[in-house]
Write an enzyme that holds these catalytic residues in place. Structure first.
Site, PDB file in Angstrom:
ATOM      1  N   ASN A  12      69.601  33.439  63.987  1.00  0.00           N
ATOM      2  CA  ASN A  12      69.421  34.842  64.374  1.00  0.00           C
ATOM      3  C   ASN A  12      68.076  35.066  65.057  1.00  0.00           C
ATOM      4  O   ASN A  12      67.074  34.503  64.658  1.00  0.00           O
ATOM      5  CB  ASN A  12      69.510  35.768  63.156  1.00  0.00           C
ATOM      6  N   MET A  13      68.120  35.910  66.050  1.00  0.00           N
ATOM      7  CA  MET A  13      66.946  36.359  66.788  1.00  0.00           C
ATOM      8  C   MET A  13      65.689  36.500  65.928  1.00  0.00           C
ATOM      9  O   MET A  13      64.631  36.008  66.240  1.00  0.00           O
ATOM     10  CB  MET A  13      67.331  37.720  67.357  1.00  0.00           C
ATOM     11  N   LYS A  14      65.849  37.203  64.832  1.00  0.00           N
ATOM     12  CA  LYS A  14      64.709  37.532  63.981  1.00  0.00           C
ATOM     13  C   LYS A  14      64.076  36.275  63.362  1.00  0.00           C
ATOM     14  O   LYS A  14      62.884  36.229  63.134  1.00  0.00           O
ATOM     15  CB  LYS A  14      65.190  38.476  62.884  1.00  0.00           C
ATOM     16  N   GLY A  15      64.916  35.273  63.092  1.00  0.00           N
ATOM     17  CA  GLY A  15      64.385  34.045  62.523  1.00  0.00           C
ATOM     18  C   GLY A  15      64.055  34.173  61.052  1.00  0.00           C
ATOM     19  O   GLY A  15      64.634  34.992  60.346  1.00  0.00           O
ATOM     20  N   ASN A  45      59.315  45.780  64.375  1.00  0.00           N
ATOM     21  CA  ASN A  45      60.021  44.513  64.589  1.00  0.00           C
ATOM     22  C   ASN A  45      60.086  44.099  66.051  1.00  0.00           C
ATOM     23  O   ASN A  45      60.140  42.919  66.360  1.00  0.00           O
ATOM     24  CB  ASN A  45      61.436  44.588  64.032  1.00  0.00           C
TER      25      ASN A  45
END
Lengths: 249, 520
Positions: free
Chosen positions: A127-130, B298
């Site tokens: 996922n993008m967020k990691g 974020n």
């Protein structure tokens, strides 16, 4: 043996052995607590212990900062460190490596296979967020990442890997009850081998009960256990691809 | 007090564009419900518990409704009719439905007039419960006064709720005003709420109603001891956004992380699902007096904090506009931003001040949520501590509302008890020695900080014009936010979106739409 290889921590004079320490003891702050901290450090074989600060954190917990001298010396000549298997590289270095050495985007596909419904592991990596402030593979401009999610049958994953022309396949298994993960991993490798596709991809296993030795034993190229960051996986795949390319040319 | 000479008409303009973007989404929201929204209705009607497979009863009832008659009319009416048949209370009726003693098909024979009264009663009770938590919190705040802003926000994340409790008590003793229990990794992707007290999690503790209750009870004790109101935070995000909001309201939580776009961008949750769920969750927050924390910070973990500063401001404006549509008053909007500029940039602190002050002046009544450095945190804990100290100074100088404590071991592990103490020690020091610094200083007209703030606002206006033209959903699918593209019909939870029938019934929502109790 020459004495120049005998080492000790350095404060401001060679071999003074000075160390700074910070730790908490589960006791109320008091003269007795400070004494306990001091005695504890002497049990660690430290001398000239000075508790420089003692502060109450909450009822029954005290935080200490201390300085002390260490006694043992170490022969530096005897120290050997094994090379880390994965080259520690950051997001930017990995993207630069792919761009320079491979000159096209890497395609990485991932899934949780079998009955396992947990996507915690595969999501943390892809996922993008990691995970833990380390970007996930989706974020890498030089990587095309496809996360197929959970409960993916092995044949579906293999078909998708062929469709997307994947370079690497990541397989995550979280559930380990009755060794379900071993069965799923084995089934996947057997299916690949039956289709004569085993050498087409870099195959990676991941999960809380996976280590590199186990993964290799099962026929994978690598295995990643707890605490793995997306950049570890990305670095492994990128370097492996560079290595393979080098072997071809 | 204004410190940057912002163009008032430009501020009006950006707010108007943001409203138009939010209103466009609202049209879609008004025509749809989701499985999660319907489960929320059941929870507010008092349905709770799990079966032997740990599947929550609300999930099972909604699945049954879907299979037997469909979801387009909502669960409320059918459930009330099932109660007419069972002649029992909500929970017992849910159990009878689950055991297939009653089918939703049987309820088709019940007349609307007979179920209407029950529906009304159920919804009245639910609204009363939400008003009750509002009043309860207000009463506690008289006993234990709310501390001055910025409120110090600390996290606990052991995975074990009982261990979290010990950590939280110690944080309160060291000066924390807000305790957040970090959620187990990827709970946002579960399409149900786990049940009961939990002692194991991945990088956090599961959000369950029982865990909420345990932590609330511990904090109530702590705050009495300290004579200071302590807020409890959790996450209303992911696939169970509105359900978590309902559980949180019932356990007197004060704050919920709740962003209109975070799940779409960073968790790949379907955008339609997210927009509908966040509306219901925010209506609940509004009525129960829960501050929402939005997640703009974020964006800066993946994009550059200088280059993309305007996307943060734009998202704050959109979150505000959607919040207002869900009846949240400005005081309940904890709009997010962060101190994430690369520390090697010359004058990075001036940029940070400009961004923080811009947010302060754009949203003067809202308790802004200010996030500490994370992206450039080093494993050198001493340097990290120095960074956090400067972050603390930026926060007190620009009077931020919700101050997330920067922790020196951020890049290493979830905080130890002593790490939290060290962080609070620095915050307490800086907040005290620079308490009124913000009241004393003005930024030079035409100077670096003022110019920077104006640049960001200009870029925000241009950006919002683009989003308005495209529509928010298309904008997200084109990667305008955080550089992440999410297709309109992609992502998780999409099949759980329901088109409302003309006969759709949801009396709780109808009541909540009228606004919070505090507005009456």
């Amino acid at each position: 043996m020459t004495s120049k290889n005998l080492i000790k921590p350095y404060g401001d004079t060679m071999n003074d052995g000075v160390m700074q320490l910070a730790f908490t003891l589960p006791v109320e702050n008091s003269a007795r607590a400070k004494k306990a901290a001091e005695v504890y450090l002497t049990k660690l074989n430290l001398v000239d212990v000075a508790i420089s600060s003692a502060k109450k954190l909450t009822d029954g917990f005290t935080y200490f900062v201390a300085f002390a001298r260490a006694i043992p010396t170490l022969n530096y000549d005897e120290i050997e460190a094994t090379e880390v298997q994965i080259k520690e590289m950051n997001f930017y270095q990995i993207n630069a490596l792919i761009k320079e050495k491979i000159n096209r985007k890497l395609v990485i596909i991932g899934a949780t296979i079998g009955t396992d419904a947990h996507t915690v592991g595969i999501d943390a990596i892809m996922n993008m967020k990691g995970y833990n402030m380390d970007y996930g593979l989706e974020r890498y401009p030089e990587i095309e990442a496809y996360n197929l999610g959970s409960q993916v049958p092995p044949e579906t994953l293999i078909k998708a890997a062929l469709d997307y022309k994947a370079d690497a396949i990541l397989i995550s298994q979280t559930v380990t009850q009755k060794d379900a993960h071993i069965r799923n991993f084995t089934e996947f490798i057997e299916m690949l081998e039956a289709e004569k596709l085993r050498n087409r991809f870099i195959i990676i296993a991941g999960g809380p009960r996976i280590n590199n030795d186990l993964a290799i034993e099962l026929g994978f190229d690598a295995g990643f256990g707890p605490g793995t960051l997306p950049s570890h996986v990305a670095s492994y795949v990128a370097n492996k691809m560079v290595e393979r390319k080098g072997a071809q040319s | 007090m204004a410190k940057i000479n912002l163009d008032k008409s430009q501020v009006e303009t950006v707010k108007t564009i943001a409203k138009s973007i939010a209103d466009d989404i609202q049209k879609f929201v008004d025509e749809h419900s989701t499985e999660s929204v319907e489960r929320t209705v059941l929870r507010l009607y008092g349905v709770d518990g799990v079966d032997e497979d740990k599947t929550p009863l609300p999930n099972k009832i909604i699945e049954k409704l879907l299979a037997e008659v469909g979801l387009n009319e909502g669960v409320s009416k059918y459930f009330a009719k099932a109660m007419v048949l069972s002649k029992r209370d909500g929970q017992t009726t849910a159990e009878l439905l689950d055991q297939n003693h009653i089918s939703f098909k049987d309820t088709l024979s019940v007349l609307d007039v007979d179920s209407l009264k029950i529906e009304k009663d159920l919804s009245k009770k639910a609204i009363h419960a939400l008003d009750n938590t509002y009043n309860k919190k207000l009463k506690k705040q008289i006993e234990c006064p709310v501390p001055p802003t910025p409120w110090k926000y600390l996290i606990v994340a052991t995975g074990n709720i009982y261990e979290d409790r010990v950590q939280a008590e110690s944080a309160v003793d060291s000066g924390a005003d807000i305790i957040a229990v970090i959620r187990s990794t990827a709970q946002s992707l579960l399409d149900y709420i786990p049940y009961g007290a939990t002692t194991e999690g991945f990088g956090g503790t599961y959000a369950t109603q029982e865990n909420f209750k345990i932590m609330r009870k511990a904090l109530d004790k702590s705050m009495k001891k300290r004579g200071r109101y302590v807020r409890l935070v959790n996450y209303s995000s992911g696939l169970c956004m509105s359900e978590i909001a309902a559980c949180a309201a019932m356990e007197d939580l004060d704050m919920l992380l709740n962003d209109s776009m975070y799940g779409i961008l960073f968790r790949d949750i379907n955008m339609k699902r997210t927009f509908v769920d966040q509306y219901m969750s925010r209506l609940i927050c509004s009525r129960a007096n829960i501050i929402i924390n939005t997640g703009e910070d974020n964006y800066l973990t993946t994009s550059d904090a200088i280059e993309s500063a305007h996307t943060v401001t734009a998202s704050q404006l959109i979150n505000e506009a959607m919040g207002i549509n869900a009846r949240l008053k400005p005081e309940l909007l904890g709009l997010g931003h962060a101190y994430e500029i690369n520390p090697t940039v010359e004058n990075a602190f001036l940029y940070e001040l400009a961004h923080a002050q811009l947010a302060r002046e754009l949203f003067p009544r809202s308790p802004l949520k200010y996030m500490p450095p994370t992206k450039y945190k080093k494993t050198d804990i001493f340097f990290s501590h120095a960074m956090d100290t400067m972050f603390n100074l930026a926060s007190i100088t620009t009077n931020q509302g919700i101050h997330l404590a920067g922790i020196l071991t951020e890049a290493i592990h979830t905080p130890l008890m002593q790490d939290r103490y060290q962080a609070l020690d620095s915050i307490n020091y800086v907040f005290n020695i620079a308490k009124n610094l913000g009241d004393e200083i003005e930024f030079k007209a035409g100077g670096f900080i003022e110019n920077r703030a104006k640049t960001v606002l200009n870029e925000t206006e241009q950006f919002l014009i683009k989003v308005e033209k495209m529509g928010l959903m298309t904008s997200i699918s084109n990667g305008l936010f955080a550089g992440i593209k999410r297709p309109i019909d992609g992502g998780k939870g999409g099949p759980g979106v329901i088109k409302k029938a003309p006969t759709y019934s949801n009396p709780i929502m109808d009541e909540l739409k009228k606004g919070g109790k505090h507005d009456q």
